[in-house]
Design a protein around this motif. Structure first.
Motif, short mmCIF file in Angstrom:
data_model
loop_
_atom_site.label_atom_id
_atom_site.label_comp_id
_atom_site.label_asym_id
_atom_site.label_seq_id
_atom_site.Cartn_x
_atom_site.Cartn_y
_atom_site.Cartn_z
N ASN A 135 0.19 11.88 -1.39
CA ASN A 135 1.77 13.52 -0.14
C ASN A 135 2.21 12.63 1.50
O ASN A 135 2.20 13.40 2.03
CB ASN A 135 0.87 14.32 -0.26
CG ASN A 135 0.84 14.70 -1.51
OD1 ASN A 135 1.71 14.11 -2.20
ND2 ASN A 135 -0.39 15.22 -1.21
N MET A 136 2.01 11.82 1.98
CA MET A 136 3.08 10.48 2.93
C MET A 136 3.76 9.70 2.40
O MET A 136 4.26 9.48 1.39
CB MET A 136 1.18 10.35 4.02
CG MET A 136 0.92 11.48 3.99
SD MET A 136 -0.67 11.01 5.32
CE MET A 136 -0.38 10.47 7.12
N ASN A 137 4.67 9.71 3.70
CA ASN A 137 5.72 9.06 3.79
C ASN A 137 5.69 7.43 4.36
O ASN A 137 4.89 7.55 5.30
CB ASN A 137 7.14 9.53 3.63
CG ASN A 137 7.19 10.62 3.00
OD1 ASN A 137 7.10 10.47 1.62
ND2 ASN A 137 7.36 11.96 4.06
N VAL A 138 5.67 6.42 4.87
CA VAL A 138 5.46 5.44 4.71
C VAL A 138 7.35 4.21 5.34
O VAL A 138 7.81 4.27 4.60
CB VAL A 138 4.58 4.10 4.80
CG1 VAL A 138 5.59 3.86 3.39
CG2 VAL A 138 4.69 3.16 5.27
N VAL A 165 0.81 -1.34 -0.08
CA VAL A 165 0.28 -0.31 -0.88
C VAL A 165 0.88 1.20 -0.08
O VAL A 165 0.31 2.57 0.03
CB VAL A 165 -0.96 -0.03 1.56
CG1 VAL A 165 -1.91 -1.01 1.46
CG2 VAL A 165 -0.25 0.26 2.81
N SER A 166 2.36 0.72 0.37
CA SER A 166 2.94 2.49 -0.33
C SER A 166 2.79 3.08 -0.81
O SER A 166 3.03 4.51 -1.28
CB SER A 166 4.45 1.94 -0.01
OG SER A 166 4.99 1.14 -0.58
N PRO A 167 2.60 2.50 -2.29
CA PRO A 167 2.44 3.76 -3.51
C PRO A 167 0.52 3.99 -3.56
O PRO A 167 0.28 5.95 -3.38
CB PRO A 167 2.14 2.54 -5.33
CG PRO A 167 2.88 1.83 -4.19
CD PRO A 167 2.68 1.66 -3.12
N TYR A 168 0.17 3.80 -2.51
CA TYR A 168 -1.16 4.14 -2.31
C TYR A 168 -0.97 5.48 -1.68
O TYR A 168 -1.19 6.82 -1.24
CB TYR A 168 -2.60 3.51 -2.02
CG TYR A 168 -3.51 4.14 -2.01
CD1 TYR A 168 -4.40 4.32 -2.62
CD2 TYR A 168 -3.69 5.02 -0.68
CE1 TYR A 168 -6.23 4.30 -2.79
CE2 TYR A 168 -5.10 5.26 -0.59
CZ TYR A 168 -6.39 5.58 -1.60
OH TYR A 168 -7.15 6.00 -1.86
#
Length: 561
Positions: free
Chosen positions: A404-407, A396-399
């Protein structure tokens, strides 16, 4: 406090209750200061009397020694100035040349006044030495503490005197006193040596006692079947220690089986020159039951309000995507008729997203119903939780980046096998990640960490978003609760997501907790039991399907817009 009416009582009360304590205090004081004499002096109209004298070697002062006022004593100066007095060496100061203390060679002195609660002087507490002594600020502060002990006891003496005076006023007329007790609406019982000596009519009625002889001379506990949450012996002990007990509430069960809620108050009283404990019992059963009904009614009103709000949210959740789908279909029909085929894909995407929203609402309703009915079954097996969480995160990191957030994913161990349900883990993680996105900030961060602890495995999902208000945190996992209920809120939701998450975690034997601060962010921590499982204990796992996680993410993230 020089009233002659009070002197005999106070002298007697001090003698009976405080002399031993004050003697130990003065002995300890003399020992700490390493002096031959520690004293408590009591002032009367014409003299100063040694009330307490330390039992130390070389102490020339005896209890009951009296010295006339205006004779030049150190203690006189303390009383006159009402301040602490420190004399390093009286031989160096001609003021003290006629001081009677010098005949005992007591050349150094440290003393302070002791005051009654009304500010009048009771006397002094002091130390004397045959050697020159200069006391530091620490030692001066220490004598203040000894003074505070004595003055605290004096406050208790006056308070006890005032209570006794009030009781004595009642006892001036024995018949009037007995009549007063008898006609009082509250139950009154006189107790001596833990035995009932007398009781009024209200007490017999309250305790359902038919004959007076059934209780006179008996133990209080023998006329009650049992006390549910009150200790009568502790009440009696409290009176003996403090002189009174007021407003203690509890419940008892009578011998006939009826349960009563009572408020107990108690104090000492004197009758025919003997001391008794007066126990007063007020029946508050109706009030307690009324309060319980009121609380239950308020709880039901709140539940009904939450249920109404929930169905309002659900109606909105169902109606909105249906309206959007219907509008999109109308536009597709128009574009299709006008041969604008290239625009149809855009509206198909809108229809698909809102279908996901409908699926999410319906799935949640079905699951919460199954859980309530006790027929939701988890599929527990041994799995590598690190691999599972990592795959969910990176799927889900691309989503997350699209919003406009980082994981950031981190773990203390590369492998950790626990008993869990992979489908429930996916739904839990996706729901919490969805919340982190909804309530996060642009260019914000989501941190996912796994910690291997002695008795548990912790999975932390932390964000630096808007946080949750303190007054909302205790109810955030309750059914139908949304932290943001405004019509202008950032995202949609039915208010059952986190309650489902909690239920899913508990179905796997885990717990979930929240730490949050407004404006700083939130951290949800899922904890599972840390048992000794190994790879060979696990079922043969197929590769975790990325498409399965993405499909679930499309459903879980469908209400973010």
């Amino acid at each position: 406090m020089n009233n002659l009416n009070t002197d005999s009582f106070i002298d007697k009360y001090i003698l009976n209750n405080f002399l031993d304590k004050w003697q130990k205090t003065v002995d300890m004081m003399a020992k700490l200061y390493n002096v031959p004499a520690g004293l408590i002096m009591k002032k009367d109209e014409e003299s100063l009397e040694v009330l307490i004298s330390s039992k130390t070697e070389g102490n020339p002062y005896n209890i009951k020694d009296k010295m006339k006022l205006f004779s030049g004593l150190y203690c006189e100066e303390v009383i006159n100035t009402k301040n602490i007095l420190h004399i390093k060496n009286a031989l160096e100061d001609e003021r003290w040349i006629n001081n009677p203390d010098l005949k005992y060679n007591m050349i150094s002195y440290l003393g302070i006044p002791i005051k009654w609660p009304d500010g009048n002087i009771f006397g002094t507490i002091c130390i004397l030495d045959t050697k020159e002594r200069e006391y530091s600020s620490v030692y001066k502060e220490l004598i203040y503490q000894f003074k505070d002990i004595i003055e605290g006891d004096l406050r208790n003496i006056i308070y006890q005197y005032e209570i006794t005076e009030k009781v004595n006023e009642l006892e001036k007329n024995r018949q009037a006193y007995e009549k007063l007790i008898e006609v009082m609406p509250e139950a009154n019982i006189l107790i001596k040596d833990n035995k009932i000596k007398s009781a009024n009519e209200a007490a017999y009625k309250l305790l359902a006692i038919d004959k007076k002889e059934d209780i006179i001379g008996t133990d209080m506990l023998s006329i009650i079947k049992y006390c549910d949450n009150i200790n009568l012996n502790e009440i009696i002990k409290g009176v003996e220690e403090k002189g009174f007990v007021r407003g203690v509430q509890g419940s008892i069960t009578r011998l006939d089986g009826d349960k009563l809620y009572l408020e107990f108050s108690s104090t000492f009283t004197e009758f025919k020159g003997e001391k008794y404990i007066l126990l007063i019992m007020k029946d508050i059963t109706d009030k307690i039951k009324s309060d319980q009904i009121k609380m239950q009614l308020q709880k039901e009103i709140e539940t009904d309000r939450l249920r109404t709000e929930f169905f309002s949210n659900i109606s909105h959740e169902l109606r909105t995507p249906v309206n959007i789908i219907y509008s999109a279909v109308q536009v597709i029909e128009r574009d299709y008729n006008q041969k604008h085929i290239d625009k149809i894909g855009k509206y198909n995407k809108i229809i698909k997203q809102n279908c996901y929203r409908l699926i999410r609402v319906i799935n949640n309703l079905i699951d919460i119903t199954k859980i309530d009915l006790g027929c939701f079954k988890s599929n527990l097996n041994i799995h590598n939780i690190v691999n599972l969480i990592e795959e969910i995160t990176f799927s889900v990191s691309p989503y997350i980046k699209l919003n406009n957030m980082n994981v950031v994913f981190d773990t203390e161990v590369e492998e950790k096998y626990i008993e869990c349900d992979t489908d429930l883990i996916k739904r839990i993680m996706l729901n919490l990640l969805s919340n982190a996105i909804k309530y996060g900030k642009s260019d914000g961060n989501i941190y996912i960490n796994i910690y291997d602890k002695d008795s548990k495995v912790d999975i932390s999902i932390k964000d630096d978003g808007i946080g949750i208000a303190k007054n909302k945190q205790n109810t955030i996992f309750d059914r139908f609760i949304q932290e943001d209920r405004s019509f202008t809120r950032k995202c949609e939701g039915s208010g059952i997501g986190l309650s489902l998450v909690k239920a899913f975690v508990e179905l796997q034997g885990g717990t979930i907790t929240l730490e949050s601060e407004e404006g700083i962010g939130s951290e949800f921590t899922i904890s599972f039991p840390n048992k000794e499982f190994y790879k060979e204990d696990s079922i043969i796992e197929k590769d975790i399907l990325i498409t399965d996680i993405i499909d679930k993410a499309n459903i879980e993230f469908s209400d973010i817009y």
